[in-house]
Design a protein around this motif. Structure first.
Motif, PDB file in Angstrom:
ATOM      1  N   GLU A  38       0.828  -1.208   0.000  1.00 45.39           N
ATOM      2  CA  GLU A  38       0.000   0.000   0.000  1.00 45.39           C
ATOM      3  C   GLU A  38       0.859   1.253   0.000  1.00 45.39           C
ATOM      4  O   GLU A  38       0.610   2.200  -0.760  1.00 45.39           O
ATOM      5  N   CYS A  39       1.894   1.264   0.830  1.00 42.91           N
ATOM      6  CA  CYS A  39       2.780   2.429   0.890  1.00 42.91           C
ATOM      7  C   CYS A  39       3.556   2.615  -0.412  1.00 42.91           C
ATOM      8  O   CYS A  39       3.644   3.726  -0.949  1.00 42.91           O
ATOM      9  N   VAL A  40       4.102   1.525  -0.931  1.00 37.15           N
ATOM     10  CA  VAL A  40       4.945   1.602  -2.124  1.00 37.15           C
ATOM     11  C   VAL A  40       4.116   1.978  -3.347  1.00 37.15           C
ATOM     12  O   VAL A  40       4.552   2.775  -4.189  1.00 37.15           O
ATOM     13  N   ASN A  41       2.921   1.419  -3.469  1.00 32.89           N
ATOM     14  CA  ASN A  41       2.079   1.739  -4.632  1.00 32.89           C
ATOM     15  C   ASN A  41       1.621   3.196  -4.627  1.00 32.89           C
ATOM     16  O   ASN A  41       1.444   3.798  -5.690  1.00 32.89           O
ATOM     17  N   ARG A  42       1.426   3.751  -3.453  1.00 29.47           N
ATOM     18  CA  ARG A  42       0.978   5.138  -3.355  1.00 29.47           C
ATOM     19  C   ARG A  42       2.136   6.125  -3.455  1.00 29.47           C
ATOM     20  O   ARG A  42       1.930   7.309  -3.742  1.00 29.47           O
ATOM     21  N   ALA A  43       3.356   5.650  -3.225  1.00 37.30           N
ATOM     22  CA  ALA A  43       4.514   6.535  -3.119  1.00 37.30           C
ATOM     23  C   ALA A  43       4.731   7.441  -4.322  1.00 37.30           C
ATOM     24  O   ALA A  43       4.951   8.657  -4.156  1.00 37.30           O
ATOM     25  N   PRO A  44       4.683   6.941  -5.576  1.00 36.19           N
ATOM     26  CA  PRO A  44       4.970   7.828  -6.712  1.00 36.19           C
ATOM     27  C   PRO A  44       4.021   9.015  -6.844  1.00 36.19           C
ATOM     28  O   PRO A  44       4.366  10.010  -7.491  1.00 36.19           O
ATOM     29  N   MET A  81      12.112   7.429  -1.629  1.00 39.02           N
ATOM     30  CA  MET A  81      12.762   7.381  -2.948  1.00 39.02           C
ATOM     31  C   MET A  81      11.743   7.465  -4.081  1.00 39.02           C
ATOM     32  O   MET A  81      11.892   8.245  -5.030  1.00 39.02           O
ATOM     33  N   LEU A  82      10.686   6.665  -3.977  1.00 39.37           N
ATOM     34  CA  LEU A  82       9.692   6.604  -5.054  1.00 39.37           C
ATOM     35  C   LEU A  82       8.860   7.879  -5.130  1.00 39.37           C
ATOM     36  O   LEU A  82       8.434   8.283  -6.219  1.00 39.37           O
ATOM     37  N   ALA A  83       8.620   8.512  -3.980  1.00 36.70           N
ATOM     38  CA  ALA A  83       7.870   9.770  -3.989  1.00 36.70           C
ATOM     39  C   ALA A  83       8.628  10.838  -4.757  1.00 36.70           C
ATOM     40  O   ALA A  83       8.040  11.637  -5.501  1.00 36.70           O
ATOM     41  N   SER A  84       9.941  10.854  -4.589  1.00 37.39           N
ATOM     42  CA  SER A  84      10.762  11.813  -5.326  1.00 37.39           C
ATOM     43  C   SER A  84      10.836  11.452  -6.802  1.00 37.39           C
ATOM     44  O   SER A  84      10.644  12.306  -7.675  1.00 37.39           O
ATOM     45  N   LEU A  85      11.104  10.184  -7.109  1.00 35.93           N
ATOM     46  CA  LEU A  85      11.201   9.757  -8.503  1.00 35.93           C
ATOM     47  C   LEU A  85       9.893   9.982  -9.250  1.00 35.93           C
ATOM     48  O   LEU A  85       9.896  10.300 -10.448  1.00 35.93           O
ATOM     49  N   GLY A  86       8.766   9.840  -8.552  1.00 31.56           N
ATOM     50  CA  GLY A  86       7.465  10.021  -9.176  1.00 31.56           C
ATOM     51  C   GLY A  86       7.241  11.434  -9.686  1.00 31.56           C
ATOM     52  O   GLY A  86       6.433  11.642 -10.608  1.00 31.56           O
ATOM     53  N   VAL A  87       7.940  12.398  -9.124  1.00 31.31           N
ATOM     54  CA  VAL A  87       7.821  13.784  -9.576  1.00 31.31           C
ATOM     55  C   VAL A  87       8.507  13.961 -10.930  1.00 31.31           C
ATOM     56  O   VAL A  87       7.989  14.635 -11.828  1.00 31.31           O
ATOM     57  N   VAL A 139       6.938   5.943 -13.223  1.00 32.24           N
ATOM     58  CA  VAL A 139       7.321   5.162 -12.050  1.00 32.24           C
ATOM     59  C   VAL A 139       6.122   4.447 -11.437  1.00 32.24           C
ATOM     60  O   VAL A 139       6.215   3.288 -11.019  1.00 32.24           O
ATOM     61  N   GLY A 140       4.980   5.112 -11.400  1.00 34.82           N
ATOM     62  CA  GLY A 140       3.783   4.508 -10.808  1.00 34.82           C
ATOM     63  C   GLY A 140       3.381   3.219 -11.509  1.00 34.82           C
ATOM     64  O   GLY A 140       2.992   2.236 -10.851  1.00 34.82           O
ATOM     65  N   GLN A 141       3.478   3.196 -12.838  1.00 30.56           N
ATOM     66  CA  GLN A 141       3.138   1.987 -13.590  1.00 30.56           C
ATOM     67  C   GLN A 141       4.119   0.864 -13.295  1.00 30.56           C
ATOM     68  O   GLN A 141       3.718  -0.303 -13.121  1.00 30.56           O
ATOM     69  N   THR A 201       5.133  -4.679  -7.615  1.00 26.48           N
ATOM     70  CA  THR A 201       4.544  -5.176  -6.380  1.00 26.48           C
ATOM     71  C   THR A 201       3.676  -6.407  -6.621  1.00 26.48           C
ATOM     72  O   THR A 201       3.615  -7.307  -5.771  1.00 26.48           O
ATOM     73  N   THR A 202       3.035  -6.477  -7.779  1.00 29.45           N
ATOM     74  CA  THR A 202       2.268  -7.678  -8.115  1.00 29.45           C
ATOM     75  C   THR A 202       3.196  -8.877  -8.259  1.00 29.45           C
ATOM     76  O   THR A 202       2.909  -9.979  -7.747  1.00 29.45           O
ATOM     77  N   VAL A 203       4.322  -8.685  -8.947  1.00 27.55           N
ATOM     78  CA  VAL A 203       5.310  -9.755  -9.084  1.00 27.55           C
ATOM     79  C   VAL A 203       5.855 -10.150  -7.713  1.00 27.55           C
ATOM     80  O   VAL A 203       5.999 -11.337  -7.396  1.00 27.55           O
TER      81      VAL A 203
END
Length: 275
Positions: A96-102, A176-182, A187-189, A195-197
């Motif tokens: 949940e955290c990682v998927n929302r991060a971007p 890390m992902l929140a920053s990269l998502g900007v 990144v979100g895709q 995470t599914t894998v």
């Protein structure tokens, strides 16, 4: 902390930021939890119904359709359900955290452009919100255990300790992902697929012992594996912590958390320009 000033990337800066903004973190977490169910008829009741539904569906599919049994368990469907649900609870906090991060920064553009706001607390709020749902799922788990097996083992109280390394690890990845998502909107895709894998590459639906010997080292390299296994040990089988493994995971978690925080603070100066 000013948005365009020199950000403190040290571990002490991280601790100082969390301490100075603790009231804001609590307020935002409450708003996050309440906002998720605002406008729905049953409100927070959904946080109980969802894990119950998932428990029922996964248990039916794996224990009835596929007739799966846990190697170290007694073979009952009720025990299989608890083993499965324990793994899902741990994985859900992470995913949940990682998927929302971007999208954390992207969804809070006003905080970036118009307000002097400590953006680094957004991943912390996300983790605490996910932890609330983990708590609800744990209550559902406890009720299920009481009905079928009686009082859970006393070692179940160690669950927060078991989860601590994963919490730090998840927090670092989220920064890390929140920053990269900007900067990289794809990144979100990528994270959604990853995470599914990872769900099926983690010992959630099966035991590591059921894998061929040659694949087990790869599975144990998964940072989620140790936490999932130790959560089952303390909650279901009454075993204590493997202290050596836990300390290694804690050290890795601290390192990832600090690196993620440092990365976020080092790249945040460009957020306003990109957005």
């Amino acid at each position: 902390m000013k948005q365009h000033g020199q950000a403190d990337t040290s571990p002490l800066g991280l601790v100082r930021s969390l301490r100075n903004n603790r009231e804001l973190i609590i307020a935002l977490t409450r708003r996050e939890v309440a906002g998720r169910y605002r406008g729905s008829v049953m409100g927070l009741l959904w946080s109980f119904l969802y894990p119950l539904l998932m428990l029922a569906v996964y248990t039916f599919v794996f224990s009835v359709v596929f007739k799966s049994r846990w190697p170290s368990g007694g073979g009952s469907k009720a025990e299989f359900a608890l083993v499965l649900f324990t793994g899902l609870m741990v994985f859900s906090v992470f995913s949940e955290c990682v998927n929302r991060a971007p999208g954390l920064v992207l969804n809070n553009i006003n905080y970036v452009k118009k307000v002097v706001f400590p953006l680094e607390i957004l991943p912390v709020v996300s983790l605490l919100s996910s932890s609330f749902h983990m708590l609800v799922s744990t209550l559902v788990w406890t009720g299920f255990y009481l009905v079928y097996f009686g009082t859970p083992p006393i070692t179940a109280l160690l669950l927060p300790v078991v989860l601590a390394p994963l919490a730090f690890f998840t927090l670092g990845l989220t920064w890390m992902l929140a920053s990269l998502g900007v900067y990289l909107r794809d990144v979100g895709q990528v994270v959604g697929v990853a995470t599914t894998v990872l769900l099926f590459m983690s010992p959630v639906f099966y035991a590591i012992d059921s894998l061929p010997e040659s694949y087990r080292p790869i599975m144990r390299a998964n940072p989620l594996t140790a936490t999932i296994e130790q959560a089952r040990d303390v909650m279901i089988w009454g075993r204590g912590l493997d202290l050596q493994v836990w300390l290694v995971m804690l050290a890795v978690g601290f390192l990832v958390a600090w690196l993620g925080y440092a990365w976020f603070q080092g790249t945040r100066r460009g957020f306003a320009d990109v957005l």
